[in-house]
Design an enzyme around this catalytic site. Structure first.
Site, PDB file in Angstrom:
ATOM      1  N   LYS A 212       0.940  -1.078  -0.235  1.00  0.00           N
ATOM      2  CA  LYS A 212       0.006   0.138   0.038  1.00  0.00           C
ATOM      3  C   LYS A 212       0.610   1.607   0.444  1.00  0.00           C
ATOM      4  O   LYS A 212       0.573   2.210  -1.071  1.00  0.00           O
ATOM      5  CB  LYS A 212      -1.484   0.059   1.555  1.00  0.00           C
ATOM      6  CG  LYS A 212      -1.811   1.045   0.998  1.00  0.00           C
ATOM      7  CD  LYS A 212      -2.738   0.978   2.702  1.00  0.00           C
ATOM      8  CE  LYS A 212      -3.286   1.905   2.971  1.00  0.00           C
ATOM      9  NZ  LYS A 212      -4.026   2.608   3.970  1.00  0.00           N
ATOM     10  N   GLU A 218      10.300  -5.038   4.303  1.00  0.00           N
ATOM     11  CA  GLU A 218      10.527  -6.187   4.173  1.00  0.00           C
ATOM     12  C   GLU A 218      10.299  -6.134   2.521  1.00  0.00           C
ATOM     13  O   GLU A 218      10.832  -7.096   1.648  1.00  0.00           O
ATOM     14  CB  GLU A 218       9.333  -7.079   5.000  1.00  0.00           C
ATOM     15  CG  GLU A 218       9.997  -6.669   6.576  1.00  0.00           C
ATOM     16  CD  GLU A 218       9.431  -6.601   6.940  1.00  0.00           C
ATOM     17  OE1 GLU A 218       8.893  -5.241   6.337  1.00  0.00           O
ATOM     18  OE2 GLU A 218       8.751  -6.326   8.599  1.00  0.00           O
ATOM     19  N   GLY A 273      -4.817  -1.314   5.161  1.00  0.00           N
ATOM     20  CA  GLY A 273      -4.041  -2.649   4.610  1.00  0.00           C
ATOM     21  C   GLY A 273      -4.602  -4.284   4.782  1.00  0.00           C
ATOM     22  O   GLY A 273      -4.990  -5.422   3.992  1.00  0.00           O
ATOM     23  N   ARG A 274      -5.264  -4.293   5.900  1.00  0.00           N
ATOM     24  CA  ARG A 274      -5.614  -6.147   6.460  1.00  0.00           C
ATOM     25  C   ARG A 274      -7.124  -6.217   6.143  1.00  0.00           C
ATOM     26  O   ARG A 274      -8.114  -7.438   5.803  1.00  0.00           O
ATOM     27  CB  ARG A 274      -5.634  -6.188   8.203  1.00  0.00           C
ATOM     28  CG  ARG A 274      -6.206  -4.693   8.791  1.00  0.00           C
ATOM     29  CD  ARG A 274      -6.380  -5.268  10.231  1.00  0.00           C
ATOM     30  NE  ARG A 274      -6.626  -3.579  11.027  1.00  0.00           N
ATOM     31  CZ  ARG A 274      -5.722  -2.530  10.962  1.00  0.00           C
ATOM     32  NH1 ARG A 274      -4.196  -2.227  10.699  1.00  0.00           N
ATOM     33  NH2 ARG A 274      -6.154  -1.441  11.651  1.00  0.00           N
ATOM     34  N   GLU A 359      -4.410  -6.384  15.298  1.00  0.00           N
ATOM     35  CA  GLU A 359      -4.029  -4.941  14.193  1.00  0.00           C
ATOM     36  C   GLU A 359      -5.157  -4.069  14.813  1.00  0.00           C
ATOM     37  O   GLU A 359      -4.876  -3.209  14.705  1.00  0.00           O
ATOM     38  CB  GLU A 359      -3.523  -5.256  13.193  1.00  0.00           C
ATOM     39  CG  GLU A 359      -2.802  -4.304  12.527  1.00  0.00           C
ATOM     40  CD  GLU A 359      -1.967  -4.498  11.208  1.00  0.00           C
ATOM     41  OE1 GLU A 359      -0.713  -5.075  11.355  1.00  0.00           O
ATOM     42  OE2 GLU A 359      -2.167  -4.026  10.811  1.00  0.00           O
ATOM     43  N   HIS A 390      -5.371 -32.709  18.342  1.00  0.00           N
ATOM     44  CA  HIS A 390      -4.492 -34.085  18.593  1.00  0.00           C
ATOM     45  C   HIS A 390      -3.133 -32.981  18.648  1.00  0.00           C
ATOM     46  O   HIS A 390      -2.279 -33.629  19.087  1.00  0.00           O
ATOM     47  CB  HIS A 390      -3.619 -34.789  17.233  1.00  0.00           C
ATOM     48  CG  HIS A 390      -5.149 -36.098  16.744  1.00  0.00           C
ATOM     49  ND1 HIS A 390      -5.356 -37.191  18.074  1.00  0.00           N
ATOM     50  CD2 HIS A 390      -5.714 -35.057  15.965  1.00  0.00           C
ATOM     51  CE1 HIS A 390      -6.456 -37.204  17.295  1.00  0.00           C
ATOM     52  NE2 HIS A 390      -6.907 -37.231  16.217  1.00  0.00           N
ATOM     53  N   LYS A 518       9.358  -1.171  14.178  1.00  0.00           N
ATOM     54  CA  LYS A 518      10.297  -0.424  13.018  1.00  0.00           C
ATOM     55  C   LYS A 518      11.507   0.616  13.004  1.00  0.00           C
ATOM     56  O   LYS A 518      12.624   0.667  12.885  1.00  0.00           O
ATOM     57  CB  LYS A 518       8.905   0.621  11.797  1.00  0.00           C
ATOM     58  CG  LYS A 518       8.145  -0.710  11.301  1.00  0.00           C
ATOM     59  CD  LYS A 518       7.046  -0.307  10.666  1.00  0.00           C
ATOM     60  CE  LYS A 518       5.601  -0.761   9.610  1.00  0.00           C
ATOM     61  NZ  LYS A 518       5.158  -0.357   8.900  1.00  0.00           N
TER      62      LYS A 518
HETATM   63  O1  F6P Z   1       2.634  -4.181  10.071  1.00  0.00           O
HETATM   64  C1  F6P Z   1       1.683  -3.289   9.383  1.00  0.00           C
HETATM   65  C2  F6P Z   1       0.923  -2.953   7.944  1.00  0.00           C
HETATM   66  O2  F6P Z   1       1.662  -0.991   7.636  1.00  0.00           O
HETATM   67  C3  F6P Z   1       0.415  -3.728   7.689  1.00  0.00           C
HETATM   68  O3  F6P Z   1      -0.808  -2.973   8.405  1.00  0.00           O
HETATM   69  C4  F6P Z   1       0.264  -3.487   7.136  1.00  0.00           C
HETATM   70  O4  F6P Z   1      -0.989  -4.503   5.732  1.00  0.00           O
HETATM   71  C5  F6P Z   1       2.116  -3.657   6.470  1.00  0.00           C
HETATM   72  O5  F6P Z   1       2.226  -3.753   7.647  1.00  0.00           O
HETATM   73  C6  F6P Z   1       1.931  -3.656   4.780  1.00  0.00           C
HETATM   74  O6  F6P Z   1       1.641  -2.895   5.066  1.00  0.00           O
HETATM   75  P1  F6P Z   1       2.029  -2.297   3.131  1.00  0.00           P
HETATM   76  O7  F6P Z   1       0.889  -2.607   2.414  1.00  0.00           O
HETATM   77  O8  F6P Z   1       2.112  -0.498   2.498  1.00  0.00           O
HETATM   78  O9  F6P Z   1       3.691  -2.772   2.284  1.00  0.00           O
END
Ligand code: F6P
Length: 556
Positions: A212, A218, A273-274, A359, A390, A518
């Site tokens: 987003k 990452e 995002g979620r 979240e 189990h 972060k």
């Molecule tokens: O973990 C924090 C967060 O902002 C989430 O809410 C989001 O889904 C994720 O990082 C990834 O963010 P982006 O889509 O901006 O890379």
């Protein structure tokens, strides 16, 4: 220094106090007695909508409990808040944004305006763009740089840009289109990318970089590494256009990365995002199962949206599920909540719901910034039955904690192999029955006697054979796990989260809590890389840094 005020509005309300008093009455009662005294309990405490039947009769509730909970929801202004979300008000106040994942699946095309502008034309335009792209991939019209057909698509994203599409692709495994494989890379641990690309050919692989913000460490790290992997083999920067597309709200950053913005699928800041799998973030889903299935997924979610928006609270499935969660978290002291899908295709649902729920409602201050004096979002966990049986069910049956649980099971399986589906269902129903009834001392003793055991042995074994029961469960029977039903199911849980956020007076749509880690990682990274000396840290962190650096320098 600013001191935070404490919020007593909710816990001081007459509705809350009535529920506290009511729990004192309910707590000593066993669900066995509630069932014995009311043969109509199932009829009274079950409902169906969108192909999902919810049985909530195996809960520690009476009709009075539900009345009190509905009263709490009304006192929180829930019907009004539902309207405010659907109509695009900026209810995510800390970020000044509307919350409109419902517009992404608004199959009625009713205008939805954000700041006076209807968002539906843009939503539909991106859906069309996705459809064209998917068609080109499936038909082989979209070619890799050397002219070969794309056989593998790798989604690089994390959090909401990974968990939703990953879970849905797994859940719709039955509908998977042959000849194209979809993979997911999320972890910054290089192992994830390396192990995924090991089996792939750069000439026939396309990467979707999904972020987003397009600033997530990452994702960008993995995307740059994927770019190098591609260029190592294809040896020409021009190849990137045929092997990389992006999904983002940030066109500038996408262009800076080197992806042609013609190969970019946009979404908007009013999509959390979620809550984004319904947007272009769902592109890997459409690639995996086809655009038609993606549209069905949206339609299923829309059907649940219509139900949520229009049904009376007393007949509203997300509201009922949410209020039961509030009952256990706030009045019965449950700290966790288990999601137990009896469907292998849904095995990633608990992971997905962990982000969606934790979240959203893992918050400690109200919308106005006052510290809460009540429990908010519980720990969400779970795994597919019967594997869980189990592994961890022992603790649910005989441990010391109450663990409210949702059991989700389809009536018809996509894989009717012999009697396996009947066995799956039998296990599911047996577990909810066992959690409700338990096994009394008398029942356990008579079983042991019937087995011919001596009385001194019985006395020693008996305490271990008693199951208290009285553990609450909901059962959700889904007719069949089609794309549409899956859409309804996910939307059901999204709205459950929303309702709880309203009761708890939270902003469920920001996530400031992920920022601190972060920030600190950005401080530590240059220290680890030897670019900066180890700065001011607590002695644990500094000690770990020194130990790591000395081992990396070959001194240990
Ligand atoms: O973990 C924090 C967060 O902002 C989430 O809410 C989001 O889904 C994720 O990082 C990834 O963010 P982006 O889509 O901006 O890379």
């Amino acid at each position: 220094m600013i001191t935070l005020t404490h919020n007593k509005t909710l816990t001081g309300s007459s509705e809350w106090e009535a529920l506290e008093g009511h729990w004192q009455q309910i707590q000593p009662q066993h669900m066995r007695e509630l069932f014995d005294s009311n043969p109509d309990r199932f009829e009274q405490m079950s409902m169906a909508s969108c192909g999902i039947m919810l049985d909530y009769s195996k809960n520690r509730i009476t009709s009075e409990t539900m009345d009190l909970l509905f009263g709490l929801a009304r006192a929180a202004g829930l019907p009004d808040w539902i309207g405010r979300m659907f109509s695009g008000e900026p209810i995510n106040t800390t970020e000044g944004r509307a919350v409109l994942h419902t517009a992404l699946r608004n199959r009625s095309n009713r205008p939805v305006s954000v700041a006076g502008e209807d968002v539906m034309p843009e939503v539909n335009q991106v859906l069309e763009q996705m459809g064209d792209f998917v068609q080109q991939l499936h038909s082989g019209e979209w070619k890799g740089y050397t002219g070969k057909r794309i056989t593998d698509v790798v989604n690089i994203g994390i959090g909401g840009s990974n968990l939703g599409p990953l879970m849905v692709c797994e859940a719709l495994g039955h509908y998977r289109i042959p000849d194209i494989q979809v993979h997911f890379v999320s972890n910054v641990d290089a192992t994830h990318l390396v192990e995924t690309t090991k089996q792939l050919d750069p000439e026939t692989t396309l990467f979707i970089v999904a972020s987003k913000t397009f600033t997530t460490q990452e994702t960008l790290t993995n995307a740059h590494a994927a770019r190098r992997w591609c260029l190592n083999s294809l040896q020409d920067d021009n190849a990137i256009a045929s092997h990389f597309v992006a999904v983002s709200t940030n066109a500038k950053a996408v262009a800076e990365f080197g992806i042609d913005t013609n190969n970019m699928f946009v979404f908007w800041d009013w999509v959390g995002g979620r809550y984004s799998l319904w947007s272009a973030i769902g592109l890997p889903i459409a690639v995996a199962v086809g655009m038609e299935c993606f549209h069905e997924l949206l339609a299923g979610a829309h059907a649940m949206d219509v139900h949520f928006r229009n049904a009376e609270l007393e007949q509203n499935m997300p509201v009922i599920l949410a209020l039961l969660g509030v009952w256990y978290a706030n009045f019965a002291g449950a700290a966790t909540y288990a999601v137990l899908p009896y469907d292998q295709y849904l095995r990633l649902l608990p992971d997905y719901l962990q982000q969606a729920d934790m979240e959203s409602n893992g918050k400690r201050v109200t919308r106005d910034g006052a510290v809460v004096d009540y429990t908010t979002g519980p720990v969400v966990w779970g795994a597919a039955g019967t594997d869980g049986q189990h592994a961890f069910y022992q603790l649910i049956h005989q441990g010391t904690q109450m663990i409210p649980a949702d059991f989700i099971v389809p009536v018809h399986s996509h894989n009717e192999l012999g009697d396996q589906h009947a066995k799956l269902l039998a296990n599911c129903l047996a577990q909810t029955e066992a959690m409700m009834r338990g096994k009394s001392s008398e029942e356990a003793e008579s079983e042991l006697k019937a087995s011919g055991m001596e009385s001194d042995q019985i006395a020693a074994l008996l305490p271990h054979k008693i199951f208290p029961g009285n553990n609450p469960t909901n059962t959700l029977l889904v007719d069949k796990l089609t794309p549409g039903r899956l859409g309804s199911l996910i939307a059901l849980y999204e709205h459950r989260i929303f309702v709880q956020g309203i009761i708890w007076n939270l902003n469920s749509f920001d996530q400031w809590g992920v920022e601190l880690g972060k920030q600190l990682a950005n401080v530590i990274l240059p220290e680890l890389q030897g670019e900066l000396p180890i700065g001011k840290h607590d002695c644990s962190t500094a000690g770990l840094l020194k130990y790591y650096l000395s081992l990396r320098a070959g001194k240990g």
